[in-house]
Motif scaffolding. Sequence first.
Motif, PDB file in Angstrom:
ATOM      1  N   MET A   1       0.855  -1.193   0.000  1.00 57.92           N
ATOM      2  CA  MET A   1       0.000   0.000   0.000  1.00 57.92           C
ATOM      3  C   MET A   1       0.886   1.236   0.000  1.00 57.92           C
ATOM      4  N   ILE A   2       0.483   2.233  -0.719  1.00 58.71           N
ATOM      5  CA  ILE A   2       1.200   3.499  -0.750  1.00 58.71           C
ATOM      6  C   ILE A   2       0.989   4.215   0.590  1.00 58.71           C
ATOM      7  N   SER A   3       2.035   4.839   1.100  1.00 59.01           N
ATOM      8  CA  SER A   3       1.926   5.490   2.406  1.00 59.01           C
ATOM      9  C   SER A   3       1.095   6.768   2.328  1.00 59.01           C
ATOM     10  N   GLU A   4       0.441   7.090   3.445  1.00 60.82           N
ATOM     11  CA  GLU A   4      -0.348   8.322   3.515  1.00 60.82           C
ATOM     12  C   GLU A   4       0.549   9.539   3.274  1.00 60.82           C
ATOM     13  N   LYS A   5       1.752   9.481   3.797  1.00 57.01           N
ATOM     14  CA  LYS A   5       2.708  10.582   3.598  1.00 57.01           C
ATOM     15  C   LYS A   5       2.949  10.823   2.108  1.00 57.01           C
ATOM     16  N   ARG A   6       3.148   9.729   1.361  1.00 54.12           N
ATOM     17  CA  ARG A   6       3.396   9.868  -0.082  1.00 54.12           C
ATOM     18  C   ARG A   6       2.153  10.384  -0.800  1.00 54.12           C
ATOM     19  N   VAL A   7       0.976   9.920  -0.416  1.00 54.28           N
ATOM     20  CA  VAL A   7      -0.266  10.401  -1.031  1.00 54.28           C
ATOM     21  C   VAL A   7      -0.406  11.905  -0.806  1.00 54.28           C
ATOM     22  N   ILE A   8      -0.135  12.357   0.399  1.00 56.83           N
ATOM     23  CA  ILE A   8      -0.225  13.793   0.700  1.00 56.83           C
ATOM     24  C   ILE A   8       0.794  14.585  -0.122  1.00 56.83           C
ATOM     25  N   GLU A   9       1.996  14.030  -0.302  1.00 59.58           N
ATOM     26  CA  GLU A   9       2.993  14.688  -1.168  1.00 59.58           C
ATOM     27  C   GLU A   9       2.458  14.842  -2.588  1.00 59.58           C
ATOM     28  N   ILE A  10       1.819  13.796  -3.092  1.00 62.75           N
ATOM     29  CA  ILE A  10       1.253  13.838  -4.451  1.00 62.75           C
ATOM     30  C   ILE A  10       0.125  14.861  -4.524  1.00 62.75           C
ATOM     31  N   LEU A  11      -0.766  14.868  -3.525  1.00 62.73           N
ATOM     32  CA  LEU A  11      -1.866  15.841  -3.500  1.00 62.73           C
ATOM     33  C   LEU A  11      -1.327  17.264  -3.508  1.00 62.73           C
ATOM     34  N   THR A  12      -0.297  17.494  -2.740  1.00 66.00           N
ATOM     35  CA  THR A  12       0.304  18.821  -2.658  1.00 66.00           C
ATOM     36  C   THR A  12       0.960  19.203  -3.980  1.00 66.00           C
ATOM     37  N   GLU A  13       1.737  18.288  -4.529  1.00 69.10           N
ATOM     38  CA  GLU A  13       2.458  18.568  -5.777  1.00 69.10           C
ATOM     39  C   GLU A  13       1.512  18.796  -6.953  1.00 69.10           C
ATOM     40  N   SER A  14       0.360  18.151  -6.939  1.00 66.93           N
ATOM     41  CA  SER A  14      -0.574  18.277  -8.067  1.00 66.93           C
ATOM     42  C   SER A  14      -1.691  19.297  -7.828  1.00 66.93           C
ATOM     43  N   ASN A  15      -1.597  20.090  -6.748  1.00 68.66           N
ATOM     44  CA  ASN A  15      -2.563  21.167  -6.462  1.00 68.66           C
ATOM     45  C   ASN A  15      -4.006  20.683  -6.402  1.00 68.66           C
ATOM     46  N   VAL A  16      -4.238  19.661  -5.615  1.00 68.53           N
ATOM     47  CA  VAL A  16      -5.561  19.063  -5.518  1.00 68.53           C
ATOM     48  C   VAL A  16      -6.511  19.849  -4.619  1.00 68.53           C
ATOM     49  N   LEU A  17      -6.048  20.349  -3.490  1.00 64.66           N
ATOM     50  CA  LEU A  17      -6.930  20.966  -2.501  1.00 64.66           C
ATOM     51  C   LEU A  17      -7.249  22.411  -2.853  1.00 64.66           C
ATOM     52  N   LEU A  18      -8.536  22.705  -2.996  1.00 63.00           N
ATOM     53  CA  LEU A  18      -9.013  24.050  -3.301  1.00 63.00           C
ATOM     54  C   LEU A  18      -9.762  24.600  -2.097  1.00 63.00           C
ATOM     55  N   LYS A  19      -9.735  25.899  -1.924  1.00 62.54           N
ATOM     56  CA  LYS A  19     -10.455  26.575  -0.837  1.00 62.54           C
ATOM     57  C   LYS A  19     -11.483  27.514  -1.448  1.00 62.54           C
ATOM     58  N   GLY A  20     -12.648  27.657  -0.820  1.00 66.77           N
ATOM     59  CA  GLY A  20     -13.711  28.535  -1.326  1.00 66.77           C
ATOM     60  C   GLY A  20     -15.058  28.131  -0.753  1.00 66.77           C
ATOM     61  N   HIS A  21     -16.094  28.176  -1.584  1.00 68.45           N
ATOM     62  CA  HIS A  21     -17.464  27.811  -1.204  1.00 68.45           C
ATOM     63  C   HIS A  21     -17.989  26.923  -2.317  1.00 68.45           C
ATOM     64  N   PHE A  22     -18.062  25.618  -2.043  1.00 67.28           N
ATOM     65  CA  PHE A  22     -18.312  24.637  -3.088  1.00 67.28           C
ATOM     66  C   PHE A  22     -19.611  23.862  -2.894  1.00 67.28           C
ATOM     67  N   LEU A  23     -20.296  23.600  -4.009  1.00 68.01           N
ATOM     68  CA  LEU A  23     -21.451  22.717  -4.043  1.00 68.01           C
ATOM     69  C   LEU A  23     -20.936  21.344  -4.459  1.00 68.01           C
ATOM     70  N   LEU A  24     -20.991  20.377  -3.547  1.00 71.51           N
ATOM     71  CA  LEU A  24     -20.501  19.040  -3.820  1.00 71.51           C
ATOM     72  C   LEU A  24     -21.538  18.224  -4.585  1.00 71.51           C
ATOM     73  N   THR A  25     -21.092  17.147  -5.209  1.00 72.76           N
ATOM     74  CA  THR A  25     -21.996  16.267  -5.948  1.00 72.76           C
ATOM     75  C   THR A  25     -23.128  15.768  -5.070  1.00 72.76           C
ATOM     76  N   SER A  26     -22.842  15.593  -3.785  1.00 69.95           N
ATOM     77  CA  SER A  26     -23.840  15.113  -2.829  1.00 69.95           C
ATOM     78  C   SER A  26     -24.938  16.140  -2.561  1.00 69.95           C
ATOM     79  N   GLY A  27     -24.730  17.399  -3.014  1.00 67.71           N
ATOM     80  CA  GLY A  27     -25.677  18.471  -2.729  1.00 67.71           C
ATOM     81  C   GLY A  27     -25.285  19.279  -1.501  1.00 67.71           C
ATOM     82  N   ARG A  28     -24.286  18.801  -0.767  1.00 64.10           N
ATOM     83  CA  ARG A  28     -23.812  19.506   0.420  1.00 64.10           C
ATOM     84  C   ARG A  28     -22.839  20.617   0.025  1.00 64.10           C
TER      85      ARG A  28
END
Length: 193
Positions: A1-28
């Motif tokens: 299994m890939i480590s959580e640390k490595r996954v977080i590095e990938i998320l950071t490097e690929s600019n995955v996390l956005l901040k704002g006011h979002f309508l999710l697919t769930s409607g939330r």
Amino acid sequence: MISEKRVIEILTESNVLLKGHFLLTSGRHSDQYMQCAQILQYPKFTEEISKGLAEEFKDDQIDIVVGPAMGGVILAYEMARQLGVKNLFAERENGKMTLRRGFTIPKGARVLIAEDVITTGGSVREVMEVVKAQGGEVVGVSLLIDRSNGEIQFGTKLRAALTTEVVSYETDECPMCKEGKTELVKPGSRKII
């Protein structure tokens, strides 16, 4: 299994996390959004994460990997490639998840569902119903990101590269709506609602 640390590095490097006011697919609503498609533009990251997740399912005798369109299409393909099995995707037709394009699941086939991200698990549950209706057996769910912090269960083996909690709100409980300070954006579409 890939480590959580490595996954977080990938998320950071690929600019995955956005901040704002979002309508999710769930409607939330949420003040954070993980744009998983950002990872998928980098085949090396998709392969690395999928290889780690596929390792978790290597002994489960998977016959087919199915992903819900759009988010699960690339991940399902890469998971199927890593496992050396057939790949399909389900998509909406008249608002209902279905298999189209001549795709079928043989009766008794052992199916892994691959999805990019879940909040409520709705799309995965819909694909599970499609698999069962075709006579397949869902033997696992593979996720890039579980945003429910492990709260959502599907009654089968579940593995996520990252399990985290991104707080979300019902529309009438949303603090951003109550403050009226930020515009509501539907991610992926970039539409202001």
